[in-house]
Enzyme design. Sequence first.
Site, PDB file in Angstrom:
ATOM      1  N   ILE A 121       0.835  -1.205   0.000  1.00 22.68           N
ATOM      2  CA  ILE A 121       0.000   0.000   0.000  1.00 22.68           C
ATOM      3  C   ILE A 121       0.873   1.260   0.000  1.00 22.68           C
ATOM      4  O   ILE A 121       0.513   2.279  -0.597  1.00 22.68           O
ATOM      5  CB  ILE A 121      -0.986  -0.013   1.200  1.00 22.68           C
TER       6      ILE A 121
ATOM      7  N   SER B  11      11.567   1.015   8.076  1.00 24.50           N
ATOM      8  CA  SER B  11      11.265  -0.361   7.697  1.00 24.50           C
ATOM      9  C   SER B  11      12.401  -1.246   8.158  1.00 24.50           C
ATOM     10  O   SER B  11      13.572  -0.936   7.937  1.00 24.50           O
ATOM     11  CB  SER B  11      11.102  -0.473   6.173  1.00 24.50           C
TER      12      SER B  11
ATOM     13  N   LYS C 204      -6.093   3.060   7.400  1.00 21.15           N
ATOM     14  CA  LYS C 204      -7.269   2.475   8.043  1.00 21.15           C
ATOM     15  C   LYS C 204      -6.975   1.039   8.435  1.00 21.15           C
ATOM     16  O   LYS C 204      -6.171   0.389   7.747  1.00 21.15           O
ATOM     17  CB  LYS C 204      -8.483   2.552   7.118  1.00 21.15           C
TER      18      LYS C 204
ATOM     19  N   ASP D 204     -11.089  -6.409   6.676  1.00 20.28           N
ATOM     20  CA  ASP D 204      -9.947  -5.591   6.253  1.00 20.28           C
ATOM     21  C   ASP D 204     -10.323  -4.794   5.013  1.00 20.28           C
ATOM     22  O   ASP D 204      -9.941  -3.625   4.876  1.00 20.28           O
ATOM     23  CB  ASP D 204      -8.726  -6.471   5.970  1.00 20.28           C
TER      24      ASP D 204
END
Lengths: 310, 310
Positions: free
Chosen positions: B14, B36, B90, B168
């Site tokens: 994403i 990361s 989200k 999800d």
Amino acid sequence: MSVTKIAIMGVGKIARDQHIPAIAARDDFELAATVSGSGGVDGIENHDTLADLLDARPDISAIAMTMPPMPRFDAARRAIAAGRHVMLEKPPGATTSEVRQLIDMARAAGVTLHGTWHSRHADAVASVRQWLATRTITGGHILWKENVREWHPGQQWIWQPGGMGVFDTGINALSILTEILPVDLRVRTSVLSFPANRDAPIAADLVFAGPDGVTITADMDWRYADTARWEQTIKTEDGTVKLLEGGARWTLDGVKQKAEGPGEYPGVYARFAELLSRGESDVDDRPLRHVADAFLLAKHISVDPFHDDA
Amino acid sequence: MSVTKIAIMGVGKIARDQHIPAIAARDDFELAATVSGSGGVDGIENHDTLADLLDARPDISAIAMTMPPMPRFDAARRAIAAGRHVMLEKPPGATTSEVRQLIDMARAAGVTLHGTWHSRHADAVASVRQWLATRTITGGHILWKENVREWHPGQQWIWQPGGMGVFDTGINALSILTEILPVDLRVRTSVLSFPANRDAPIAADLVFAGPDGVTITADMDWRYADTARWEQTIKTEDGTVKLLEGGARWTLDGVKQKAEGPGEYPGVYARFAELLSRGESDVDDRPLRHVADAFLLAKHISVDPFHDDA
């Protein structure tokens, strides 16, 4: 002193054992009617439906709703729309959205909405809250075990979807925990044990996280054949508090302390009277949100079927 | 124009597909670093941990958090405590309590917290919201079906406790629904289908109740082999709206209407820029509360095991 005429909607065990005596003990409430489709209480006017009551008795300004959570929202909505003050047995809704909507409706209508948590008025809770207020919490454990056959004989709705199972009583522990702790918690892990033939859990193992790595665990179980245990242990840098008997007694490092609260339902009605006199509402949705969160995060375990008559 | 230096934490699909291009398209954000543990993006400074980033780059005032919900709370808490503005993919938390706590923390710290719902910025959503604002809703239906193997290949966390399974993606539908409707809803019944070998549902059948007996149903399913369908039908006294392709297109009584929104992630970053310039936060927890409520009320059904490589 003004006397508030109050009606009870839902005439079950909790209404008979707790609400009616608590109202009778106060001069500022008068039990003016009940709403029950299956008969009311000797000597008290009964209406089969809420609509009948609202039509017939505009002088009844407050309604205590004691039926199970699933049908309660619609009744509360109607009572609020009719300008009546509303007291809700715990939990204040079947879902977190219901609670939020009722809060908004009561505010818009200018009536008092009281989402009660009876366990918060148990004798030792206020003292423990006060003692913990200035302490640093380092951990804790909830032990909430009882025999469902003894405490919920034949109740069917507790096993249906939305009935919440062991959380029907376990939410009392969470209502105390959120009241006494000076910090906020969140559910981190949840293991729920569902009887193979039921839609609600008979046991729950929860881990709550607080700030700074603090962990509070909860062990709730309805399969406990011995004398019920409703206990909370909270560890602090200054000592360990134990709340016993559902909040009625407490000890500090093993030494018994004074517990001078009002008692559960006397406390509920004292608080309701206070809210009415101030024109305020009081609905804390945290215990219910913890339960919803526990379902949201749950690992489900299937356990032995549960039969009422076993 | 001031330029906000922003970091992305969590460099997955994403982030690469949506966040990085959306940031690159704007003059008022500069992607200054990533966080990361498994490598970042070519040409962009990467830090293995959030603590490293917060130490090394006090000039980075905003952090977009795109990793899965379970580890996000702790990162958001630390970033807020370090005085950084935070954008959350989200859902804004793994639980409703997390969202509430983050809102309180951001307010206390005086930083912007943006709980994003990317689907709300799909091209047709704003137009539909405007059209529905003055209408009387009479009913509706959500159809949210996709092939989990195609859209979530190999993702393991979605199946773990708290991964939410079909929600999800289904929560995107609920984020649109709560945005476009002029009335509040509450979950009334919920049937969740759990693969026998998984801790999250692969399908959900929900019934929402609105005011005046209005019912909106939702059919969410990850077992759909055909082209994905992300559709919402809302019936009103003045006609029927259909939102198609996840909110990208809409029709009124079957006639195609103009859809002129910004697109999902361009809209997310436009909104974040607006919030930063105003010094405001925006976190709507209703979609997540509906999901938690759906779990709370759920009837569980056990269905065929799910294997990624089947």
